[in-house]
Enzyme design. Structure first.
Site, PDB file in Angstrom:
ATOM      1  N   CYS A  79       0.824  -1.208   0.000  1.00  0.00           N
ATOM      2  CA  CYS A  79       0.000   0.000   0.000  1.00  0.00           C
ATOM      3  C   CYS A  79       0.870   1.275   0.000  1.00  0.00           C
ATOM      4  O   CYS A  79       1.484   1.599  -0.996  1.00  0.00           O
ATOM      5  CB  CYS A  79      -0.978  -0.030   1.167  1.00  0.00           C
ATOM      6  SG  CYS A  79      -2.348   1.139   0.945  1.00  0.00           S
ATOM      7  N   HIS A 167      -3.867  -4.914   0.507  1.00  0.00           N
ATOM      8  CA  HIS A 167      -3.376  -5.418   1.795  1.00  0.00           C
ATOM      9  C   HIS A 167      -3.509  -6.940   1.852  1.00  0.00           C
ATOM     10  O   HIS A 167      -4.613  -7.463   2.081  1.00  0.00           O
ATOM     11  CB  HIS A 167      -4.174  -4.793   2.945  1.00  0.00           C
ATOM     12  CG  HIS A 167      -3.862  -3.353   3.190  1.00  0.00           C
ATOM     13  ND1 HIS A 167      -2.817  -2.951   3.992  1.00  0.00           N
ATOM     14  CD2 HIS A 167      -4.455  -2.228   2.717  1.00  0.00           C
ATOM     15  CE1 HIS A 167      -2.782  -1.617   4.024  1.00  0.00           C
ATOM     16  NE2 HIS A 167      -3.755  -1.163   3.256  1.00  0.00           N
ATOM     17  N   GLU A 169      -2.441  -8.805   4.213  1.00  0.00           N
ATOM     18  CA  GLU A 169      -2.462  -9.252   5.608  1.00  0.00           C
ATOM     19  C   GLU A 169      -3.864  -9.337   6.198  1.00  0.00           C
ATOM     20  O   GLU A 169      -4.053  -9.995   7.225  1.00  0.00           O
ATOM     21  CB  GLU A 169      -1.595  -8.332   6.473  1.00  0.00           C
ATOM     22  CG  GLU A 169      -2.112  -6.910   6.658  1.00  0.00           C
ATOM     23  CD  GLU A 169      -1.690  -5.940   5.572  1.00  0.00           C
ATOM     24  OE1 GLU A 169      -1.653  -4.723   5.842  1.00  0.00           O
ATOM     25  OE2 GLU A 169      -1.402  -6.390   4.448  1.00  0.00           O
TER      26      GLU A 169
END
Length: 509
Positions: A79, A167, A169
């Site tokens: 990001c 993202h 994660e």
């Protein structure tokens, strides 16, 4: 030497999630502020740049020195990190015409890219950004896109440098863990052998080397962290560990006796110290949460200093500090902003001639439990809910008095015992009862009352960094409320907290 991945924190709310995902892959990682990159990096197998609340176009945006990293060590930018690489190395970042937040469908344009090995085309990813990469950095080629974002992912030719605009994660990115695994294991070459057993083996050796034949004092609380720290230290130094369980007057009902009993037959050298009067005196007249924490911490230190003089060759104070404590207590120009001070994070006063040892400092809460099970600690201790170091001192909002503590202890006992009796205790990560510093009008037996309000709080979490409130059955809540109001003198109203973290914290103070 333990191989590790370094995560540079630019202040994203998701930075800790990156660490969690890597730990789930049995890959050790450390989170450091973007401006405190360690010079010694012989054991670093790769580096990840986190997201950030800043725009790279902001003059105050964080700037990291990637000298000796980019082009030398495998690098994954996420990001803000992806935009930072573009902005810094010859690309261009502009405001997005259409901001992209939430779910998006990824189209992999370069299926030979090792970052996307065995990743399905058209998988869901999670976006959260208001800028877009209009021009890629020098030497970069695009590898993936979405319906609105041309450069959703890119790599730099001739380097193990990769960047993602989304993202990986977060749970909403369907194959995010697989993408991270491709990076840390496939590209960085991590073996993924960081397990509870390997942690114990390494930690025991390091503790033996660090402490030698000197004595260690450890404050037991009955909680998971201090218990695991004690057993780990005992395995390393044996009888040179001296455990002290302090009754600070801020424990749950009957907890002092219950916890001392639970440590029997564990081989630990444990003594109990009643310092409840000293703690209550220190809290007199104090209402501010930070001031209360500091007062409690000060008396803890004074108590341990007094006890340390009774132990021959006592050179160390052991603490059950864990990774979320460390992260939440650090603030460097924005990243991981300080939420609250922790009683067991930081230095000791000059007069206290003890060095600090924190054997669990690198572990998240769920990892502490895994290590505890590997150490053979009985489940009744490992499965206990987390309990804050300042105890009920931060669950009595406002000034702490003995009368208020007695009310809270009774209400809390009813709540916790009811969870156990209803087989709900293990479905909750942490349950708490809070006494509000306000009174409200009620009616009991046709008489007007003006008494305290109690808040019940129950959350689910993995490591305490984020949490969601538990949807306890209405029938259960109704019974607990009725029991508290009928059995605890001084309470005429019970409410249930349905706030998540963020934006709320788990504790009220």
């Amino acid at each position: 030497m333990t191989e590790k991945i370094l995560i540079l924190d630019f202040g994203s709310q998701f930075t800790q999630l990156i660490g969690r995902r890597l730990r789930e892959l049995n890959v050790y990682c450390e989170i450091v502020p973007f401006n405190k990159i360690p010079e010694a990096r012989d054991d670093v197998k790769g580096v990840i740049l986190s997201g950030s609340p800043f725009s790279v176009r902001d003059p105050q945006s964080p700037v990291a020195d990637l000298t000796g990293i980019k082009g030398t060590i495998p690098l994954l930018a996420i990001c803000y990190g992806a935009q930072y690489l573009a902005q810094k190395y010859g690309g261009e970042v502009n405001p997005s015409l259409a901001r992209e937040y939430g779910r998006a469908i990824l189209k992999i344009n370069d299926k030979s890219c090792p970052l996307f090995k065995n990743i399905s085309d058209s998988s869901q990813v999670w976006m959260s950004h208001g800028d877009t990469i209009a021009k890629l950095p020098t030497g970069a080629v695009p590898v993936a896109s979405t319906g609105d974002i041309t450069n959703a992912a890119y790599r730099i030719e001739g380097e193990n440098t990769f960047a993602l605009q989304f993202h990986p994660e977060v749970y909403h990115t369907e194959q995010g863990s697989a993408i991270l695994e491709n990076f840390v294991k496939g590209i960085c070459g991590c073996k993924g052998d960081w397990t509870p057993d390997s942690f114990i083996e390494t930690a025991v050796k390091e503790l033996k080397d660090k402490i030698g034949s000197e004595s260690v004092i450890l404050g037991l609380s009955g909680g998971v962290d201090s218990t695991v720290a004690a057993v780990l230290l005992h395995r390393a130094i044996g009888s040179n560990l001296h455990c002290i369980f302090v009754d600070n007057g801020l424990l749950r009902k009957d907890e002092f006796e219950t916890v001392l009993h639970s440590y029997q037959n564990m081989g630990l050298n444990v003594i109990g110290v009643d310092a409840s009067e000293e703690f209550l005196i220190a809290l007199t007249g104090i209402s501010d949460p930070e001031d209360k924490r500091k007062a409690i911490g000060r008396v803890f230190i004074e108590t341990f200093d007094k006890e340390a003089h009774k132990v021959d060759n006592a050179k160390w104070l052991a603490q059950g500090t864990i990774y979320p404590d460390v992260i939440e207590s650090v603030s460097v120009n924005g990243p991981s902003a300080t939420i609250k001070s922790h009683h067991n994070v930081g230095g000791l006063p000059d007069y206290m001639k003890l060095k600090v040892v924190e054997p669990l400092r690198s572990l998240f809460k769920d990892e502490v439990r895994r290590v505890g099970r590997a150490l053979g600690i009985k489940n009744e201790l490992i499965s206990r809910h987390p309990f804050p170091g300042p105890g009920l001192g931060i669950r009595v909002l406002g000034e702490v008095t003995s009368d208020k503590l007695a009310i809270l202890q009774e209400a809390d006992s009813i709540f916790i015992n009811s969870l156990r009796e209803s087989n709900l205790y293990d479905q909750v990560w942490q349950a708490a009862t809070i006494l509000l510093p306000i009174k409200s009008v009620g009616v009991m037996g046709d008489e007007r009352t003006y008494e305290f309000t109690v808040v019940l709080r129950a959350v689910t979490s993995t490591d305490g960094m984020t949490a969601d409130w538990v949807h306890l059955p209405y029938e259960f809540l109704a019974k607990v409320s009725n029991d508290i109001i009928n059995k605890v003198k001084g309470v005429n109203r019970v409410v249930y907290d349905i706030s998540s973290k963020p934006p709320a914290t788990i504790e009220w103070e």
